[in-house]
Design an enzyme around this catalytic site. Structure first.
Site, PDB file in Angstrom:
ATOM      1  N   HIS A   1     -12.732   5.081   7.994  1.00  0.00           N
ATOM      2  CA  HIS A   1     -11.911   4.873   9.572  1.00  0.00           C
ATOM      3  C   HIS A   1     -12.508   5.555  10.570  1.00  0.00           C
ATOM      4  CE1 HIS A   1      -9.003   3.965   6.484  1.00  0.00           C
ATOM      5  NE2 HIS A   1      -8.188   3.066   7.102  1.00  0.00           N
TER       6      HIS A   1
ATOM      7  N   LYS B   1     -13.530  -1.671   3.136  1.00  0.00           N
ATOM      8  CA  LYS B   1     -12.642  -1.716   4.170  1.00  0.00           C
ATOM      9  C   LYS B   1     -12.947  -0.837   5.194  1.00  0.00           C
ATOM     10  CE  LYS B   1      -8.639   0.390   3.736  1.00  0.00           C
ATOM     11  NZ  LYS B   1      -7.092   0.947   3.471  1.00  0.00           N
TER      12      LYS B   1
ATOM     13  N   GLU C   1       0.996  -1.054   0.079  1.00  0.00           N
ATOM     14  CA  GLU C   1      -0.072   0.077  -0.009  1.00  0.00           C
ATOM     15  C   GLU C   1       0.916   1.090   0.047  1.00  0.00           C
ATOM     16  OE1 GLU C   1      -1.666   1.486   3.624  1.00  0.00           O
ATOM     17  OE2 GLU C   1      -3.589   1.647   2.421  1.00  0.00           O
TER      18      GLU C   1
HETATM   19  O1  LIG Z   1      -6.924   1.298   5.571  1.00  0.00           O
HETATM   20  C1  LIG Z   1      -5.990   1.177   6.348  1.00  0.00           C
HETATM   21  C2  LIG Z   1      -5.769   0.261   7.317  1.00  0.00           C
HETATM   22  C3  LIG Z   1      -4.942   0.778   8.578  1.00  0.00           C
HETATM   23  O2  LIG Z   1      -5.339   1.984   8.813  1.00  0.00           O
HETATM   24  C4  LIG Z   1      -4.518  -0.113   9.659  1.00  0.00           C
HETATM   25  O3  LIG Z   1      -5.335  -0.041  10.602  1.00  0.00           O
HETATM   26  O4  LIG Z   1      -3.768  -1.094   9.548  1.00  0.00           O
HETATM   27  C5  LIG Z   1      -3.552   1.182   7.726  1.00  0.00           C
HETATM   28  C6  LIG Z   1      -3.665   2.151   6.829  1.00  0.00           C
HETATM   29  O5  LIG Z   1      -2.358   2.359   6.065  1.00  0.00           O
HETATM   30  C7  LIG Z   1      -4.763   1.521   5.589  1.00  0.00           C
HETATM   31  O6  LIG Z   1      -4.912   2.485   4.520  1.00  0.00           O
END
Ligand SMILES: O=C1C[C@@](O)(C(=O)O)C[C@@H](O)[C@@H]1O
Length: 216
Positions: free
Chosen positions: A111, A136, A30
């Site tokens: 998030h 996600k 990523e």
């Molecule tokens: O969405 C995610 C997951 C994440 O937030 C994690 O909790 O590992 C880490 C981020 O880099 C990624 O974009």
């Protein structure tokens, strides 16, 4: 469960310095492009691809966790259009930038850095309704039961949407187990770190590889 390893270079020099052999066990890389100056993104994209010629790469420009990442909806949409054709997947914060036209390779994400929201099923449903094939969610549990709730809701949602790739995790110390147990509750990917973590609670790539070997 696929292992995703984020890279967070702040400059072109940092991309050049990446010791990419260490990332060999990652199923996906990523690229967290939000750490780079906007003016360098095009060159950086070429350099990141050159550094990881054999691995699938997700382009992510995260805005949700950074007050300083101020980007207009228009500029965000332009970034999505520009980089979706260059990388395997593109992360889109669809609930924040809801007017965006999703490319086919979009991975939609949300998030919550303070909680595992009680309306998690609605959040997942809204994201799935966007038509994206990958959904996600990452949230911050405040207590053990939040972690169990995330796992239960993820399993339920993945069973109801068998054609969707669902990725969820609980962040922080409490959530660590969700990062290694993804397979057992319907989450398809886990994020592991190489050096610095891109979110609290991430385990190292080395540890996740070991644990996956034990579980498989
Ligand atoms: O969405 C995610 C997951 C994440 O937030 C994690 O909790 O590992 C880490 C981020 O880099 C990624 O974009």
């Amino acid at each position: 469960m696929k292992i995703v390893v984020p890279i967070m270079p702040k400059s072109l020099a940092e991309i050049a310095e990446l010791d990419t052999i260490q990332y060999a066990a990652a199923d996906l890389i990523e690229w967290r492009a939000d750490f780079m100056p906007m003016a360098d993104l095009e060159q950086a994209a070429r350099d990141v691809k050159a550094q990881f010629p054999k691995q699938e790469i997700i382009f992510t420009y995260r805005t949700e966790d950074k007050a300083e990442t101020i980007i207009s909806a228009e500029d965000y949409a332009t970034l999505v259009q520009q980089f979706s054709t260059v990388f395997t997947y593109i992360d889109v914060e669809i609930l924040k930038f809801s007017a965006i036209t999703l490319p086919d390779n979009a991975l939609v994400s949300y998030h919550d850095f303070t909680q595992i929201p009680l309306n998690l099923p609605d959040i997942l449903s809204k994201m799935a309704a966007s038509g994206a094939k990958i959904v996600k969610f990452a949230g911050m549990p405040q207590k053990q039961s939040d972690v169990l709730r995330l796992m239960t809701e993820t399993l339920r949602f993945s069973e109801a949407h068998p054609n969707l790739t669902l990725v969820t995790m609980a962040m922080g110390e409490l959530g660590k187990m969700t990062r290694v147990a993804s397979d057992s509750f319907g989450s398809s990917w886990t994020f592991a770190s190489m050096g610095a973590t891109s979110a609290p609670g991430q385990l190292s790539l080395e540890d996740v590889v070991k644990i996956r070997e034990i579980f498989q």
